[in-house]
Write a protein that holds these residues in place. Structure first.
Motif, mmCIF file in Angstrom:
data_model
loop_
_atom_site.group_PDB
_atom_site.id
_atom_site.type_symbol
_atom_site.label_atom_id
_atom_site.label_comp_id
_atom_site.label_asym_id
_atom_site.label_seq_id
_atom_site.Cartn_x
_atom_site.Cartn_y
_atom_site.Cartn_z
ATOM 1 N N TYR A 189 3.851 -17.414 11.784
ATOM 2 C CA TYR A 189 3.559 -18.838 11.972
ATOM 3 C C TYR A 189 2.861 -19.096 13.302
ATOM 4 C CZ TYR A 189 4.385 -23.655 10.419
ATOM 5 O OH TYR A 189 4.232 -24.939 9.939
ATOM 6 N N ALA A 190 2.501 -18.041 13.986
ATOM 7 C CA ALA A 190 1.782 -18.194 15.246
ATOM 8 C C ALA A 190 0.306 -18.434 14.957
ATOM 9 C CB ALA A 190 1.961 -16.957 16.116
ATOM 10 N N PRO A 191 -0.400 -19.145 15.839
ATOM 11 C CA PRO A 191 -1.820 -19.423 15.611
ATOM 12 C C PRO A 191 -2.617 -18.149 15.393
ATOM 13 C CG PRO A 191 -0.985 -20.737 17.444
ATOM 14 C CD PRO A 191 0.098 -19.772 17.092
ATOM 15 N N GLY A 192 -3.419 -18.133 14.350
ATOM 16 C CA GLY A 192 -4.274 -16.994 14.065
ATOM 17 C C GLY A 192 -3.612 -15.889 13.269
ATOM 18 N N LEU A 193 -2.309 -16.000 12.985
ATOM 19 C CA LEU A 193 -1.606 -14.930 12.282
ATOM 20 C C LEU A 193 -1.356 -15.250 10.815
ATOM 21 C CD1 LEU A 193 1.060 -13.727 14.896
ATOM 22 C CD2 LEU A 193 -1.141 -12.689 14.324
ATOM 23 N N TYR A 194 -1.066 -16.518 10.493
ATOM 24 C CA TYR A 194 -0.693 -16.828 9.121
ATOM 25 C C TYR A 194 -1.899 -17.309 8.317
ATOM 26 C CZ TYR A 194 -0.543 -21.819 10.450
ATOM 27 O OH TYR A 194 -0.851 -23.081 10.895
ATOM 28 N N ASP A 195 -1.833 -17.060 7.006
ATOM 29 C CA ASP A 195 -2.924 -17.486 6.131
ATOM 30 C C ASP A 195 -2.803 -18.977 5.845
ATOM 31 O OD1 ASP A 195 -0.561 -16.867 4.716
ATOM 32 O OD2 ASP A 195 -1.632 -16.940 2.825
ATOM 33 N N ILE A 196 -3.944 -19.609 5.749
ATOM 34 C CA ILE A 196 -4.018 -21.059 5.548
ATOM 35 C C ILE A 196 -4.650 -21.338 4.189
ATOM 36 C CG2 ILE A 196 -5.049 -23.199 6.383
ATOM 37 C CD1 ILE A 196 -5.012 -22.028 9.186
ATOM 38 N N CYS A 197 -4.093 -22.287 3.485
ATOM 39 C CA CYS A 197 -4.672 -22.694 2.198
ATOM 40 C C CYS A 197 -4.705 -24.217 2.130
ATOM 41 C CB CYS A 197 -3.878 -22.111 1.032
ATOM 42 S SG CYS A 197 -2.151 -22.621 1.001
ATOM 43 N N SER A 198 -5.483 -24.717 1.190
ATOM 44 C CA SER A 198 -5.600 -26.163 0.995
ATOM 45 C C SER A 198 -4.706 -26.590 -0.163
ATOM 46 C CB SER A 198 -7.048 -26.550 0.696
ATOM 47 O OG SER A 198 -7.875 -26.272 1.804
ATOM 48 N N THR A 199 -3.911 -27.609 0.074
ATOM 49 C CA THR A 199 -3.040 -28.168 -0.952
ATOM 50 C C THR A 199 -3.252 -29.680 -0.996
ATOM 51 O OG1 THR A 199 -1.179 -28.565 0.555
ATOM 52 C CG2 THR A 199 -1.331 -26.376 -0.467
ATOM 53 N N PRO A 200 -2.696 -30.368 -1.973
ATOM 54 C CA PRO A 200 -2.875 -31.820 -2.017
ATOM 55 C C PRO A 200 -2.356 -32.552 -0.787
ATOM 56 C CG PRO A 200 -2.104 -31.027 -4.136
ATOM 57 C CD PRO A 200 -2.045 -29.861 -3.196
ATOM 58 N N VAL A 201 -1.372 -31.983 -0.088
ATOM 59 C CA VAL A 201 -0.777 -32.689 1.044
ATOM 60 C C VAL A 201 -1.371 -32.278 2.381
ATOM 61 C CG1 VAL A 201 1.405 -33.116 -0.128
ATOM 62 C CG2 VAL A 201 1.110 -31.003 1.171
ATOM 63 N N SER A 202 -2.108 -31.155 2.426
ATOM 64 C CA SER A 202 -2.663 -30.689 3.699
ATOM 65 C C SER A 202 -3.776 -29.684 3.450
ATOM 66 C CB SER A 202 -1.555 -30.038 4.550
ATOM 67 O OG SER A 202 -2.095 -29.472 5.724
ATOM 68 N N GLN A 203 -4.800 -29.768 4.303
ATOM 69 C CA GLN A 203 -5.888 -28.799 4.244
ATOM 70 C C GLN A 203 -5.558 -27.516 5.000
ATOM 71 O OE1 GLN A 203 -8.844 -29.258 2.447
ATOM 72 N NE2 GLN A 203 -7.684 -30.997 1.644
ATOM 73 N N VAL A 204 -4.494 -27.535 5.788
ATOM 74 C CA VAL A 204 -4.085 -26.372 6.580
ATOM 75 C C VAL A 204 -2.613 -26.060 6.288
ATOM 76 C CG1 VAL A 204 -5.787 -26.558 8.417
ATOM 77 C CG2 VAL A 204 -3.725 -27.933 8.547
ATOM 78 N N PHE A 205 -2.304 -25.853 5.027
ATOM 79 C CA PHE A 205 -0.935 -25.582 4.597
ATOM 80 C C PHE A 205 -0.693 -24.074 4.645
ATOM 81 C CE2 PHE A 205 2.627 -25.723 1.525
ATOM 82 C CZ PHE A 205 3.292 -26.842 2.003
ATOM 83 N N PRO A 206 0.422 -23.621 5.226
ATOM 84 C CA PRO A 206 0.700 -22.178 5.262
ATOM 85 C C PRO A 206 0.805 -21.613 3.850
ATOM 86 C CG PRO A 206 2.159 -23.376 6.753
ATOM 87 C CD PRO A 206 1.446 -24.408 5.941
ATOM 88 N N GLY A 207 0.235 -20.429 3.647
ATOM 89 C CA GLY A 207 0.243 -19.828 2.321
ATOM 90 C C GLY A 207 1.642 -19.605 1.779
ATOM 91 N N VAL A 208 2.589 -19.229 2.645
ATOM 92 C CA VAL A 208 3.956 -19.007 2.188
ATOM 93 C C VAL A 208 4.565 -20.289 1.635
ATOM 94 C CG1 VAL A 208 5.034 -19.491 4.433
ATOM 95 C CG2 VAL A 208 6.176 -17.957 2.822
#
Length: 438
Positions: A259-278
């Protein structure tokens, strides 16, 4: 009214089938999901452990761990959580390469997994959505073989790149893998319960997201390590210091992720454009535990809804056109339009908050065009009537009287009206004499 409604229904249905409204429907879906997230409570059985920047800095200062951490660090997490009788520990971390700290480090993690018996490791799946090709990347053998189960890290993106659906499993080479979100369900032998879920045609399910991933009891990895040291007696807790006990995780489903910046994958969901993949996998498990997957209204009911709104739009105009005064016609038309909008927009929003997806865009278009065409036809007919009245009565009535009849037809009725009036009879001096001479 029926002809207009049926025509608008057919046109709208054809456009809906061709997918013209898909983009706009998805956007309204996302807005409704943000609205509905306020009414969704996260499952109390899901806990989320994050490897954040605070944990990385603390571990370097106290343990001397550089990044990446040795894998024995995650073994400590597993030991601590397992001691609390958790249901599962799912790692959204990829172990496709041997540890940089050597084979002994991999074996330390493998031993912790084997002793635990509840660890789910990630089967990474690289998907080329354009070509429809997928490539699996399993963990290294020590970690793969000691894990209780593998969970596929794979998503179901829509054409606009936004994840609104979740996969329940992933098939490859004749083998069926659960996803990271459903692996804990398989581990408990409850996979048959997945059959009764409201699936779409492709086997995916519509996810109902929380407004934020932090709704799932997030703990920093620092909290786990520090509490582990106190639990094992390596350090003494300070007075009134807060720390965790293993039984905090009793009967819970735990996810571990970067969950540190630059480490976790980011995906787009209906509630957020930067939602953690997990968060997608957590949402899948959450929806299963709380029975809150979104349910799409069956297609036959969708077409009935489209036709009903088309009929509603034309009937409102027809009813308003039968009013006796022009002002009342305008009032009834305006009221009908507002009521129609309330049905076309308000009902889909209300049902969405209850977990039911009723289409919004196609029915709204059907109502709007039915109303608009009916108004145009009404004005055309009314214009013909006015021209007929003016032509018929202008030969024998005052212009002012004709205008009054056109503006308020109810004033022109059989039987006349009673008025108090004064009649003045006048004559012109010597007019009779002139008339006789002429």
């Amino acid at each position: 009214s029926a002809i207009v409604a049926l025509s608008c229904f057919i046109i709208t249905a054809v456009l809906y089938i061709t997918g013209l409204f898909t983009f706009f429907e998805n956007k309204t879906y996302d807005r409704r999901m943000i609205f509905a997230s306020k009414y969704k409570r996260a499952s109390d059985e899901i806990y989320f452990i994050i490897v954040d920047q605070q944990s990385i800095d603390w571990a370097k200062e106290n343990y001397g761990w550089a990044w990446p951490w040795p894998r024995e660090a995650y073994g400590k997490m597993i030991d601590f959580i397992t001691a609390g009788n958790a249901n599962s520990i799912a790692f959204d971390i990829i172990y496709t390469e041997p540890s940089v700290y050597g084979q002994q480090d991999d074996e330390a993690l493998a031993l912790a997994q084997q002793n635990s018996g509840i660890v789910v490791q990630a089967l990474n799946v690289l998907v080329d959505y354009e070509k429809g090709i997928a490539k699996e990347q399993p963990p290294i053998p020590q970690i793969k073989n000691s894990a209780a189960m593998l969970g596929a890290v794979v998503s179901a993106k829509d054409n606009d790149g936004i994840i609104r659906r979740g996969r329940l499993n992933y098939e490859s080479g004749g083998l069926l893998y659960p996803t990271l979100g459903t692996a804990p369900i398989y581990m408990q032998g409850r996979e048959e319960e997945l059959e009764g879920l409201p699936k779409l045609k492709d086997g995916t399910v519509l996810l109902r997201f929380q407004k934020d991933i932090d709704e799932y009891h997030p703990y920093s990895a620092y909290d786990i390590f520090h509490s582990y040291d106190i639990y094992t007696g390596k350090v003494e807790p300070e007075e009134d210091e807060y720390y965790l006990e293993p039984d905090e995780f009793e009967d819970t489903y735990v996810f571990v992720s970067y969950y540190a910046p630059g480490l976790y994958d980011i995906c787009s969901t209906p509630v957020s454009q930067v939602f953690p993949g997990v968060g997608v996998h957590i949402t899948t498990l959450d929806n299963f535990l709380t029975n809150s997957f979104m349910r799409k209204v069956p297609e036959p009911l969708v077409y009935i809804w489209i036709f009903m709104l088309a009929m509603l739009g034309s009937l409102f105009v027809t009813f308003a056109s039968t009013r006796n005064s022009q002002r009342m016609t305008v009032v009834f038309m305006s009221s009908g339009f507002i009521i129609g909008l309330a049905f076309a927009i308000g009902l889909p929003y209300f049902l969405f908050a209850k977990g039911i997806w009723l289409l919004l865009v196609a029915p709204f278009v059907s109502f709007f065009f039915s109303f608009l065409i009916s108004v145009a036809l009404s004005l055309t007919v009314e214009g013909k009537q006015k021209r007929f009245i003016k032509s018929a009565f202008s030969q024998c009535l005052s212009k002012d009287v004709v205008n009054q009849i056109m503006n308020d037809p109810s004033s022109f009725t059989l039987g006349g009206k009673n008025y108090q009036m004064t009649a003045i009879f006048t004559d012109i001096q010597k007019f009779s004499s002139f008339s006789e001479l002429l």
